[in-house]
Write a protein that holds these residues in place. Sequence first.
Motif, PDB file in Angstrom:
ATOM      1  N   ILE A  30       0.701  -1.492   0.149  1.00 55.28           N
ATOM      2  CA  ILE A  30      -0.656  -0.152  -0.005  1.00 55.28           C
ATOM      3  C   ILE A  30       1.015   0.563   0.555  1.00 55.28           C
ATOM      4  N   GLY A  31       1.469   1.227   0.435  1.00 56.72           N
ATOM      5  CA  GLY A  31       2.665   2.236   1.020  1.00 56.72           C
ATOM      6  C   GLY A  31       3.071   2.948  -0.429  1.00 56.72           C
ATOM      7  N   THR A  32       4.049   1.392  -1.345  1.00 51.94           N
ATOM      8  CA  THR A  32       4.604   2.332  -2.578  1.00 51.94           C
ATOM      9  C   THR A  32       3.759   2.632  -3.432  1.00 51.94           C
ATOM     10  N   CYS A  33       2.402   2.088  -3.645  1.00 44.24           N
ATOM     11  CA  CYS A  33       1.462   2.495  -4.703  1.00 44.24           C
ATOM     12  C   CYS A  33       1.276   4.043  -4.009  1.00 44.24           C
ATOM     13  N   ALA A  34       1.408   4.249  -2.638  1.00 43.50           N
ATOM     14  CA  ALA A  34       0.242   5.456  -1.872  1.00 43.50           C
ATOM     15  C   ALA A  34       2.199   6.473  -3.063  1.00 43.50           C
ATOM     16  N   VAL A  35       2.993   6.506  -2.590  1.00 39.83           N
ATOM     17  CA  VAL A  35       4.088   7.027  -3.325  1.00 39.83           C
ATOM     18  C   VAL A  35       3.970   7.225  -4.644  1.00 39.83           C
ATOM     19  N   LYS A  36       3.783   6.471  -5.433  1.00 38.24           N
ATOM     20  CA  LYS A  36       3.727   6.002  -6.675  1.00 38.24           C
ATOM     21  C   LYS A  36       2.622   7.239  -7.330  1.00 38.24           C
ATOM     22  N   HIS A  37       1.744   6.576  -6.543  1.00 42.10           N
ATOM     23  CA  HIS A  37       0.282   7.701  -6.828  1.00 42.10           C
ATOM     24  C   HIS A  37       0.631   9.262  -6.565  1.00 42.10           C
ATOM     25  N   ARG A  38       0.464   9.546  -5.363  1.00 43.68           N
ATOM     26  CA  ARG A  38       0.913  10.830  -4.729  1.00 43.68           C
ATOM     27  C   ARG A  38       2.135  11.388  -4.397  1.00 43.68           C
ATOM     28  N   GLY A  39       2.932  10.242  -4.458  1.00 44.09           N
ATOM     29  CA  GLY A  39       4.651  11.085  -4.149  1.00 44.09           C
ATOM     30  C   GLY A  39       5.006  10.861  -2.527  1.00 44.09           C
ATOM     31  N   TYR A  40       4.329  10.154  -1.652  1.00 49.90           N
ATOM     32  CA  TYR A  40       4.255   9.912  -0.281  1.00 49.90           C
ATOM     33  C   TYR A  40       3.970   9.407   0.173  1.00 49.90           C
ATOM     34  N   TRP A  41       3.894   8.849   1.599  1.00 48.16           N
ATOM     35  CA  TRP A  41       2.894   8.094   2.280  1.00 48.16           C
ATOM     36  C   TRP A  41       3.275   8.457   3.397  1.00 48.16           C
ATOM     37  N   ASP A  42       2.080   8.874   4.027  1.00 44.07           N
ATOM     38  CA  ASP A  42       1.647   9.592   5.453  1.00 44.07           C
ATOM     39  C   ASP A  42       1.557   7.793   6.480  1.00 44.07           C
ATOM     40  N   ASP A  43       1.297   6.937   6.207  1.00 41.95           N
ATOM     41  CA  ASP A  43       1.014   5.625   6.873  1.00 41.95           C
ATOM     42  C   ASP A  43       0.226   5.681   7.379  1.00 41.95           C
ATOM     43  N   ARG A  44      -0.882   6.432   6.700  1.00 43.23           N
ATOM     44  CA  ARG A  44      -2.687   6.312   7.383  1.00 43.23           C
ATOM     45  C   ARG A  44      -3.252   5.308   7.377  1.00 43.23           C
ATOM     46  N   LEU A  45      -5.008   5.661   8.570  1.00 40.94           N
ATOM     47  CA  LEU A  45      -5.092   4.273   8.934  1.00 40.94           C
ATOM     48  C   LEU A  45      -5.869   4.074   7.285  1.00 40.94           C
ATOM     49  N   CYS A  46      -5.853   3.373   7.252  1.00 46.94           N
ATOM     50  CA  CYS A  46      -6.376   2.034   5.529  1.00 46.94           C
ATOM     51  C   CYS A  46      -7.479   1.407   5.797  1.00 46.94           C
ATOM     52  N   SER A  47      -8.936   1.392   4.732  1.00 46.53           N
ATOM     53  CA  SER A  47     -10.011   0.694   4.996  1.00 46.53           C
ATOM     54  C   SER A  47      -9.894  -1.354   5.207  1.00 46.53           C
ATOM     55  N   VAL A  48     -10.102  -1.793   6.222  1.00 52.84           N
ATOM     56  CA  VAL A  48      -9.739  -3.111   6.642  1.00 52.84           C
ATOM     57  C   VAL A  48     -10.347  -3.880   5.298  1.00 52.84           C
ATOM     58  N   GLY A  49     -10.607  -3.395   4.106  1.00 58.43           N
ATOM     59  CA  GLY A  49     -10.823  -4.290   1.846  1.00 58.43           C
ATOM     60  C   GLY A  49      -9.334  -4.101   1.921  1.00 58.43           C
ATOM     61  N   SER A  50      -8.994  -2.980   1.865  1.00 54.36           N
ATOM     62  CA  SER A  50      -7.295  -2.971   1.241  1.00 54.36           C
ATOM     63  C   SER A  50      -6.215  -3.281   1.880  1.00 54.36           C
ATOM     64  N   LEU A  51      -6.893  -3.141   3.113  1.00 60.10           N
ATOM     65  CA  LEU A  51      -5.330  -3.904   3.582  1.00 60.10           C
ATOM     66  C   LEU A  51      -5.835  -5.752   3.428  1.00 60.10           C
ATOM     67  N   ALA A  52      -7.221  -5.730   3.827  1.00 65.85           N
ATOM     68  CA  ALA A  52      -7.376  -7.485   3.286  1.00 65.85           C
ATOM     69  C   ALA A  52      -6.695  -7.627   1.786  1.00 65.85           C
ATOM     70  N   LEU A  53      -6.679  -7.076   0.920  1.00 65.73           N
ATOM     71  CA  LEU A  53      -6.566  -6.585  -0.598  1.00 65.73           C
ATOM     72  C   LEU A  53      -5.043  -7.008  -0.993  1.00 65.73           C
TER      73      LEU A  53
END
Length: 226
Positions: A30-53
């Motif tokens: 999730i963090g690497t996808c965030a860096v790719k699309h947003r340019g940063y990753w702030d380790d925010r809380l994720c949805s249960v679905g995102s983590l499970a996926l």
Amino acid sequence: MTDVANYRHFSIEAVVPAGWGALGGGRDLIGTCAVKHRGYWDDRLCSVGSLALADWIMEHQELVAKPKLGTHPLNSGTMIERVLIGDVLPSDEFALALANMTEGVVLPEMFGQIEADTTSSASQALGADEKAPAAAPVSPCQDAAPVPSDDRTAELPPLGALGGPLPSGRLFHPIADSRFPQGFVLTGCGMSLCLDESTAKAMQAALADGIAHIQHVRRAGLAVAA
């Protein structure tokens, strides 16, 4: 203009060129996808679905890497990445496809649930030797409907028109749910039912009675017309 990037196969190299070995788990993905699309990753809380996926993808690396045919959800690579970081919520159809792909590990309703914040002040208030009270088990069939009264006619909602055109493809889908090994989730037509063998058989019997009633009415109408 259609974003054709959404239709490329999901590839870990498109997220991190170093490949799977550069990731420690689903949260890293999730963090690497965030860096790719947003340019940063702030380790925010994720949805249960995102983590499970994300965890499912990391646990099925060989399967994920294989080419997929047709409208398989992994053929929407950019969409998968954006769903993982919470930029978009999956549509009903895409969420159902994810549920089928993961055999019930990732369910549509999970994307509306945020993971628990284990760093909250309430958690920090517990002593080192103290444990938080165990959460009550949650049944997939929670919030059961109340028992109807004898006079149920007045409680029924207004009926809509029947006999309209149906969408192509299957209307209902049984999905295996790893949290509910003795049953399954039946989804379709905007509803989701958690059934075990006994309730499924009871529904099957009720449907058979309803179909028999429709057929009886149809035969009676044909007899009158004749």
